[in-house]
Design a protein around this motif. Structure first.
Motif, PDB file in Angstrom:
ATOM      1  N   ASP A 113      25.201  27.419  18.350  1.00  0.00           N
ATOM      2  CA  ASP A 113      26.559  27.689  18.399  1.00  0.00           C
ATOM      3  C   ASP A 113      27.689  26.551  18.902  1.00  0.00           C
ATOM      4  OD1 ASP A 113      25.994  30.164  17.626  1.00  0.00           O
ATOM      5  OD2 ASP A 113      25.609  31.060  19.560  1.00  0.00           O
ATOM      6  N   VAL A 114      28.783  26.613  17.877  1.00  0.00           N
ATOM      7  CA  VAL A 114      29.896  25.474  18.174  1.00  0.00           C
ATOM      8  C   VAL A 114      30.902  26.230  19.093  1.00  0.00           C
ATOM      9  CG1 VAL A 114      31.578  24.144  17.133  1.00  0.00           C
ATOM     10  CG2 VAL A 114      29.045  24.026  16.521  1.00  0.00           C
ATOM     11  N   ARG A 115      31.212  25.836  20.259  1.00  0.00           N
ATOM     12  CA  ARG A 115      32.440  26.564  20.752  1.00  0.00           C
ATOM     13  C   ARG A 115      33.674  26.128  20.129  1.00  0.00           C
ATOM     14  NH1 ARG A 115      29.139  24.673  24.679  1.00  0.00           N
ATOM     15  NH2 ARG A 115      30.373  22.463  24.884  1.00  0.00           N
ATOM     16  N   ILE A 116      34.559  27.308  20.014  1.00  0.00           N
ATOM     17  CA  ILE A 116      35.931  27.296  19.546  1.00  0.00           C
ATOM     18  C   ILE A 116      36.693  27.352  20.971  1.00  0.00           C
ATOM     19  CG2 ILE A 116      38.041  28.314  18.381  1.00  0.00           C
ATOM     20  CD1 ILE A 116      35.766  30.078  16.896  1.00  0.00           C
ATOM     21  N   PRO A 117      37.593  26.233  21.187  1.00  0.00           N
ATOM     22  CA  PRO A 117      38.168  25.899  22.470  1.00  0.00           C
ATOM     23  C   PRO A 117      39.271  27.083  22.702  1.00  0.00           C
ATOM     24  CG  PRO A 117      39.086  24.432  20.899  1.00  0.00           C
ATOM     25  CD  PRO A 117      37.807  25.279  20.213  1.00  0.00           C
ATOM     26  N   PRO A 118      39.255  27.465  23.901  1.00  0.00           N
ATOM     27  CA  PRO A 118      40.157  28.796  24.310  1.00  0.00           C
ATOM     28  C   PRO A 118      41.712  28.371  24.164  1.00  0.00           C
ATOM     29  CG  PRO A 118      39.219  27.869  26.263  1.00  0.00           C
ATOM     30  CD  PRO A 118      38.346  27.234  24.961  1.00  0.00           C
ATOM     31  N   PHE A 119      42.526  29.299  23.539  1.00  0.00           N
ATOM     32  CA  PHE A 119      43.799  28.901  23.481  1.00  0.00           C
ATOM     33  C   PHE A 119      44.534  30.063  23.788  1.00  0.00           C
ATOM     34  CE2 PHE A 119      42.264  30.016  19.476  1.00  0.00           C
ATOM     35  CZ  PHE A 119      43.166  30.767  18.712  1.00  0.00           C
ATOM     36  N   SER A 120      46.029  30.039  24.343  1.00  0.00           N
ATOM     37  CA  SER A 120      46.978  31.092  24.565  1.00  0.00           C
ATOM     38  C   SER A 120      47.668  31.440  23.486  1.00  0.00           C
ATOM     39  CB  SER A 120      47.803  30.574  25.681  1.00  0.00           C
ATOM     40  OG  SER A 120      47.258  30.205  26.910  1.00  0.00           O
ATOM     41  N   LEU A 121      48.019  32.597  23.486  1.00  0.00           N
ATOM     42  CA  LEU A 121      49.030  33.287  22.433  1.00  0.00           C
ATOM     43  C   LEU A 121      50.252  33.715  23.172  1.00  0.00           C
ATOM     44  CD1 LEU A 121      46.369  35.721  20.388  1.00  0.00           C
ATOM     45  CD2 LEU A 121      47.126  33.370  19.763  1.00  0.00           C
ATOM     46  N   GLU A 122      51.138  32.832  23.112  1.00  0.00           N
ATOM     47  CA  GLU A 122      52.471  33.101  23.875  1.00  0.00           C
ATOM     48  C   GLU A 122      53.505  33.586  22.850  1.00  0.00           C
ATOM     49  OE1 GLU A 122      52.548  33.341  26.952  1.00  0.00           O
ATOM     50  OE2 GLU A 122      50.615  32.323  27.484  1.00  0.00           O
TER      51      GLU A 122
END
Length: 375
Positions: free
Chosen positions: A352-361
């Motif tokens: 599994d390759v991690r998708i970096p967490p990101f904000s939805l603003e």
């Protein structure tokens, strides 16, 4: 040393650039479908010596019908400062010809770099890990892609990366601008050309004019400045997120698209652009996606599925990258996304390759997004 550029092919790596010499960029006029690998020799116009070229390109099952022709001369890479409006370039990963419209100054959150605790971005609720990430200013560019190259990169990179919501409040329709992309500073391979219209795109002559007294010799028209100002909230690139797992680097760029009313509720829309890059030598294939989407309203949604945008791309040394865009909507003005990609090795094993967490603003000064582009 410079590199030979394929008009219909892709250039993904270039040997060290010798700033003392100018080199012609060779291009391929494609009279068949697919791509061919060329181990071309480039002759330096200053010293007359030939040099080998290190390059990675798409392979072709139909190598016939290729004709090399000159499209321009490489310029020195800019280690400091930024490229100006009108700068011609080759994309160092996807190989297409393009031209810079204007720069964006984004905050790059690179999870591969261990930062000090201060000036860091906190994790969203429930995201993997607990690392805080420091943001660093990084330059990206809004660019036009030469339409002659679009059909030949469509399997590796979407050429309709910029979309707008329709003007109808109850509509889920999207308007796309073909051949408009965002390019990182390090992906620019600058060159110059004697042609007055070196890039074929319907917006080229609307946005730019030829001015031989300038360097680069293409300057912004008033229509480009007006279009940039009008569409700034929906074009602006502000945050970039990056993380590498087992030599697979994932870069995410989110964009706020606007709010619509549907069934007496507000629906907020974002698009996000994702690029996967194989930084190693092992051939792998993306098989599954697993998303977690958290809304400020308190909901947590899980999305699983095969591949991405209907594809399961192979990432190899010859074709190391894949880029796509997608969309998400929430019934709240903000949220977070994170997840993983399931990757398969040639021996059938997975990781599994991690998708970096990101904000939805959402933008505080939420105005009605335009439908497509107008002049």
């Amino acid at each position: 040393m410079a590199a030979c550029a394929l008009r219909r092919g892709l250039l993904s790596s270039v040997s060290k650039y010798n700033k003392k010499h100018a080199h012609r960029i060779l291009s391929v006029a494609d009279t068949s479908c697919g791509f061919e690998v060329y181990r071309a020799r480039i002759q330096c116009r200053a010293c007359g010596l030939s040099g080998g070229v290190q390059q990675r390109r798409f392979m072709s099952s139909r190598p016939e019908g290729k004709i090399l022709e000159t499209v321009g001369v490489f310029e020195a890479l800019k280690q400091h400062g930024k490229y100006e409006t009108g700068q011609l370039f080759l994309h160092s990963v996807f190989g297409y010809r393009g031209i810079v419209l204007f720069p964006w100054h984004a905050r790059l959150y690179d999870r591969d770099i261990t930062p000090p605790i201060s000036d860091s971005k906190p994790e969203p609720p429930g995201a993997h890990g607990s690392k805080e990430v420091k943001g660093k200013t990084h330059t990206y560019y809004q660019v036009l892609i030469d339409t002659r190259d679009c059909p030949h990169i469509s399997q590796r990179s979407q050429t309709e990366a910029v979309t707008f919501l329709a003007n109808h409040d109850d509509s889920r329709a999207l308007y796309a601008i073909p051949g408009l992309d965002y390019v990182s500073h390090e992906d620019i391979l600058p060159y110059n050309s004697a042609e007055q219209v070196p890039i074929q795109h319907e917006l080229f002559e609307r946005f730019l004019m030829y001015n031989p007294a300038k360097s680069p010799p293409f300057t912004a028209r008033d229509t480009l400045k007006a279009w940039q100002e009008k569409n700034h909230p929906w074009l602006e690139l502000s945050d970039v997120h990056r993380e590498t797992t087992e030599n697979i680097r994932v870069t995410v760029i989110p964009f706020y698209m606007g709010m619509r009313e549907a069934q007496n509720s507000h629906v907020y829309w974002w698009r996000y652009c994702i690029r996967l890059e194989n930084m190693g030598s092992e051939v792998v294939q993306l098989r599954e996606r697993h998303w977690r989407i958290f809304s400020l309203s308190g909901t947590l949604e899980t999305v699983r599925g095969r591949g991405v945008v209907g594809r399961e791309p192979v990432l190899s040394k010859e074709q190391p990258a894949f880029q796509y865009s997608s969309h998400v909507s929430l019934q709240a003005p903000s949220g977070h996304m994170w997840g993983t990609f399931r990757i398969e090795r040639t021996d059938g094993s997975h990781f599994d390759v991690r998708i970096p967490p990101f904000s939805l603003e959402s933008n505080k000064d939420d105005k009605a997004p335009p439908a497509g582009y107008t002049f």
